[in-house]
Scaffold this motif. Structure first.
Motif, PDB file in Angstrom:
ATOM      1  N   VAL A   1      -2.669   6.732  -8.717  1.00 16.04           N
ATOM      2  CA  VAL A   1      -1.707   7.461  -7.893  1.00 16.04           C
ATOM      3  C   VAL A   1      -0.308   7.322  -8.474  1.00 16.04           C
ATOM      4  O   VAL A   1       0.452   8.303  -8.566  1.00 16.04           O
ATOM      5  N   GLU A   2       0.062   6.117  -8.878  1.00 16.84           N
ATOM      6  CA  GLU A   2       1.401   5.901  -9.438  1.00 16.84           C
ATOM      7  C   GLU A   2       1.584   6.671 -10.739  1.00 16.84           C
ATOM      8  O   GLU A   2       2.666   7.220 -11.011  1.00 16.84           O
TER       9      GLU A   2
ATOM     10  N   ILE B   1       0.353   9.819  -0.841  1.00 16.97           N
ATOM     11  CA  ILE B   1      -0.903  10.031  -1.580  1.00 16.97           C
ATOM     12  C   ILE B   1      -1.329  11.485  -1.442  1.00 16.97           C
ATOM     13  O   ILE B   1      -1.747  12.131  -2.413  1.00 16.97           O
TER      14      ILE B   1
ATOM     15  N   THR C   1      -7.297   1.586 -11.523  1.00 22.24           N
ATOM     16  CA  THR C   1      -7.471   1.398 -10.088  1.00 22.24           C
ATOM     17  C   THR C   1      -6.901   2.599  -9.332  1.00 22.24           C
ATOM     18  O   THR C   1      -6.162   3.421  -9.900  1.00 22.24           O
TER      19      THR C   1
ATOM     20  N   GLY D   1       7.310  -0.410  -4.798  1.00 26.72           N
ATOM     21  CA  GLY D   1       6.548   0.005  -5.961  1.00 26.72           C
ATOM     22  C   GLY D   1       7.066  -0.689  -7.201  1.00 26.72           C
ATOM     23  O   GLY D   1       7.867  -1.624  -7.120  1.00 26.72           O
TER      24      GLY D   1
ATOM     25  N   GLN E   1      -9.443   8.307 -12.207  1.00 28.09           N
ATOM     26  CA  GLN E   1      -9.945   6.930 -12.114  1.00 28.09           C
ATOM     27  C   GLN E   1     -11.194   6.764 -12.965  1.00 28.09           C
ATOM     28  O   GLN E   1     -11.334   5.786 -13.703  1.00 28.09           O
TER      29      GLN E   1
ATOM     30  N   TYR F   1       6.045   2.706   0.203  1.00 27.04           N
ATOM     31  CA  TYR F   1       4.996   1.718   0.430  1.00 27.04           C
ATOM     32  C   TYR F   1       5.056   1.152   1.849  1.00 27.04           C
ATOM     33  O   TYR F   1       6.129   1.040   2.451  1.00 27.04           O
TER      34      TYR F   1
ATOM     35  N   LEU G   1       0.836  -1.189   0.000  1.00 28.16           N
ATOM     36  CA  LEU G   1       0.000   0.000   0.000  1.00 28.16           C
ATOM     37  C   LEU G   1       0.875   1.244   0.000  1.00 28.16           C
ATOM     38  O   LEU G   1       1.888   1.321   0.696  1.00 28.16           O
ATOM     39  N   ILE G   2       0.468   2.230  -0.761  1.00 31.95           N
ATOM     40  CA  ILE G   2       1.218   3.489  -0.817  1.00 31.95           C
ATOM     41  C   ILE G   2       1.008   4.237   0.495  1.00 31.95           C
ATOM     42  O   ILE G   2      -0.107   4.300   1.019  1.00 31.95           O
TER      43      ILE G   2
ATOM     44  N   GLN H   1      -4.566   2.629  -7.011  1.00 31.06           N
ATOM     45  CA  GLN H   1      -3.105   2.595  -6.938  1.00 31.06           C
ATOM     46  C   GLN H   1      -2.479   2.923  -8.282  1.00 31.06           C
ATOM     47  O   GLN H   1      -1.490   3.660  -8.360  1.00 31.06           O
ATOM     48  N   GLU H   2      -3.040   2.385  -9.372  1.00 32.95           N
ATOM     49  CA  GLU H   2      -2.519   2.704 -10.703  1.00 32.95           C
ATOM     50  C   GLU H   2      -2.578   4.203 -10.974  1.00 32.95           C
ATOM     51  O   GLU H   2      -1.653   4.785 -11.546  1.00 32.95           O
TER      52      GLU H   2
END
Length: 617
Positions: free
Chosen positions: A87-88, A10, A82, A106, A76, A100, A4-5, A84-85
């Motif tokens: 945010v990255e 975030i 997703t 990551g 999103q 993380y 998890l980030i 996470q995708e």
């Protein structure tokens, strides 16, 4: 594996990301007061702008539909990625290094770098192909597009291009851009021979294949020249960024409309996608040389996420036997959708591109609107295979149709189709109920063989080669599997339209149709076919691929292959003639003189083709 980030990272993304910059990639914004901007909402149809953003606080809200959120939620929703995708992706864009939880990591930086190089190569190739479409050499490509009703603007919108005929045009261009051969090998854009790399796509009309976010990850090329002995459509091979089972052509154009309209239309080709979108069916996508499978279903489910409103998936298949087989396979996967499934077949079996070309945009829309529930289509297809005027025929039809009903999850819908089927067959509904009860025990359903899920178990029994026609089919499959390079482009075209009589042979034929668009290396050809057929038939593929052919010299082998394939085509012609003769016998020449003459002319043309095949031997 990524963990998890961290929350603070975030938050840093939210702080650094420019909401206005992100939103303006999708929405035209106008000033709406101090620190506020507005535009037409991307989440629902409207004429008066009610979608507002405030970049200073990083928030958007639509006063029309109530959609709201921050920059992450917006991206999103627009890209269907997703959390996470997303945010990255934003972190990479704005130069934020993510950490993380629990020691997780990551994405590997080296791997990210390699992936980006592949994406960069594809972007440059995409631009190279599009520029080449304007060259004098590409007149044949432009004529192809014009002949199918597409304009220059249409080509530009969908990124259509052209690959020059030389062996190293793209190769030299990418080398000049600083790409090393080790990198280029992984792109799938090149083949490798004794002298090194050379362009995989040469003298073809090119379509870029994009991922969900719009990055070009592969290409599809259409043959234009008669001397080109390759397949009609040649797609990129599997690469680190291109997995054919996980991409849908046109998804970057259709994804927002699919989510908004709760509809996904699946067509068969690149030109069909273009034709549908131009005609107003802007939810159309196509698979890239493979059957619609689990990976595509995941994409569909992601876009058609359940929001309480009905969703539908509409398949448009050719009206030929292969198209009907594909419809049956689609039905077997339909239970994985949280949506109603339908099939739409164009008039006279025309695909959407042909419908638009010959009958206009409204006709394309009419084809989709006239869709038939997939379960009804499959049931009627089952019944057509039996003589319902006899007791034996009705019994066989009932056994064939009952498993289809057992796959209907909705109790009320299953009951309705039970009564409907009983009416079509002229039997008591209780008989249908009994057949449904017995069906699962008689025909166990195996996910590894989709075609068996709704058909009688004997379908894939070993073909009886004592039947001369079945034996000839086997011999033709041996030739196709062992010597695909010996087939001419015309023979491939004919073979793709042949209907095999043995169910197992037809299933292999379906797999060959799919594999032919993908495999170009003889060393991987058979394995590619194996992966495209139901698992129980994979040993048969291997068997046919190693069976000795009755030829002692290369010349004899050439002759044998040629004659076997001609006999296969001749058998197809004989079947077509038999159907037309039956149609002729049922017609009244006086009542329908034009139609009678038309059928007679078709018969004469088939006989001419049959004689020409015999003369060629």
């Amino acid at each position: 594996m990524a963990g998890l980030i961290k929350r603070e990272d975030i938050d840093a993304v939210r702080e650094r990301a420019d909401l206005r910059e992100v939103v303006e990639q999708y929405v035209t914004l106008k000033k709406a007061g101090i620190g506020s901007w507005k535009g037409l909402c991307p989440f629902h149809d409207e004429r008066t702008p009610s979608f507002h953003i405030r970049p200073q606080v990083g928030t958007y809200h639509c006063f029309g539909c109530g959609e709201s959120g921050d920059v992450i939620a917006f991206l999103q929703a627009m890209e269907h990625t997703t959390f996470q995708e997303t945010v990255e992706r934003l972190a990479e864009k704005y130069g934020i290094e993510l950490r993380y939880e629990d020691g997780g990591k990551g994405p590997d930086k080296a791997e990210v770098g390699r992936r980006q190089r592949l994406l960069d190569a594809h972007k440059i190739a995409d631009e190279f192909f599009q520029r080449a479409l304007g060259s004098p050499e590409a007149q044949i490509a432009r004529d192809f597009l014009t002949g199918r009703g597409f304009t220059k603007d249409h080509a530009e919108k969908y990124g259509v291009g052209y690959s020059l005929q030389g062996w190293n045009n793209l190769l030299g261009h990418l080398r000049n851009k600083g790409f090393r051969d080790e990198e280029l090998k992984d792109t799938g854009l090149f083949s490798e021979g004794r002298r090194g790399l050379y362009d995989r796509f040469r003298g073809r009309l090119m379509w870029p294949i994009g991922d969900m976010t719009g990055n070009t990850v592969g290409f599809g090329g259409r043959r234009l020249y008669e001397e080109d002995q390759g397949p009609k459509y040649l797609n990129s091979p599997e690469t680190p960024i291109y997995k054919k089972s996980q991409v849908l052509y046109g998804i970057e154009h259709a994804k927002r409309n699919i989510a908004k309209k709760r509809q996904l239309v699946v067509v068969e080709g690149y030109t069909d996608v273009m034709a549908c979108h131009i005609a107003g069916v802007d939810t159309a996508v196509a698979t890239c040389g493979t059957a619609f499978g689990e990976g595509h279903i995941k994409i569909a489910r992601r876009l058609l996420s359940d929001d309480g409103t009905p969703a539908e998936v509409v398949f448009t298949f050719d009206g030929d036997e292969a198209g009907q087989q594909a419809a049956v396979k689609a039905f077997n996967e339909a239970h994985q959708f949280n949506a109603q499934t339908f099939i739409a077949v164009g008039p006279d079996g025309m695909d959407p591109c042909d419908v638009r070309q010959h009958r206009g945009d409204e006709a394309v829309q009419a084809v989709i609107e006239a869709k038939t529930p997939l379960v009804e289509f499959v049931l009627r297809r089952r019944l057509r295979e039996w003589d319902l005027s006899s007791i034996e025929g009705r019994h066989g039809a009932l056994r064939a149709a009952a498993p289809v009903l057992t796959q209907i999850r909705d109790d009320s819908l299953r009951s309705a189709y039970t009564r409907e089927l009983a009416g079509w067959m002229g039997v008591d509904p209780d008989e249908v109920e009994k057949a449904m009860t017995e069906a699962p025990r008689a025909q166990p359903r195996r996910q590894s063989a989709p075609e068996e899920n709704s058909t009688p178990g004997p379908q894939y029994q070993r073909p009886d080669t004592r039947d001369p026609a079945v034996m000839m089919e086997r011999q033709a499959l041996e030739v196709i599997l062992q010597h695909p390079a010996r087939l001419t482009a015309e023979q491939w075209e004919e073979i793709f339209t042949v209907r095999f009589t043995a169910p197992a042979h037809q299933a292999l034929h379906d797999g060959i149709r799919i594999a032919a668009a993908e495999a170009t290396d003889p060393r991987t050809w058979v394995e590619t076919v194996r992966q495209e057929v139901p698992e129980p038939l994979r040993p048969l593929v291997s068997e046919l691929a190693v069976t000795a052919l009755p030829a002692k010299t290369e010349a004899h082998l050439d002759r044998y292959c040629y004659e076997i394939l001609n006999r296969l085509v001749e058998l197809k012609i004989q079947h077509e003639k038999a159907n037309l003769l039956g149609q002729l016998q049922r017609m009244d020449p006086a009542a329908s003189p034009e139609e009678y003459r038309k059928v007679n002319a078709e018969l004469m043309e088939l006989e001419r083709r049959r004689r020409s095949l015999r003369a060629a031997e």
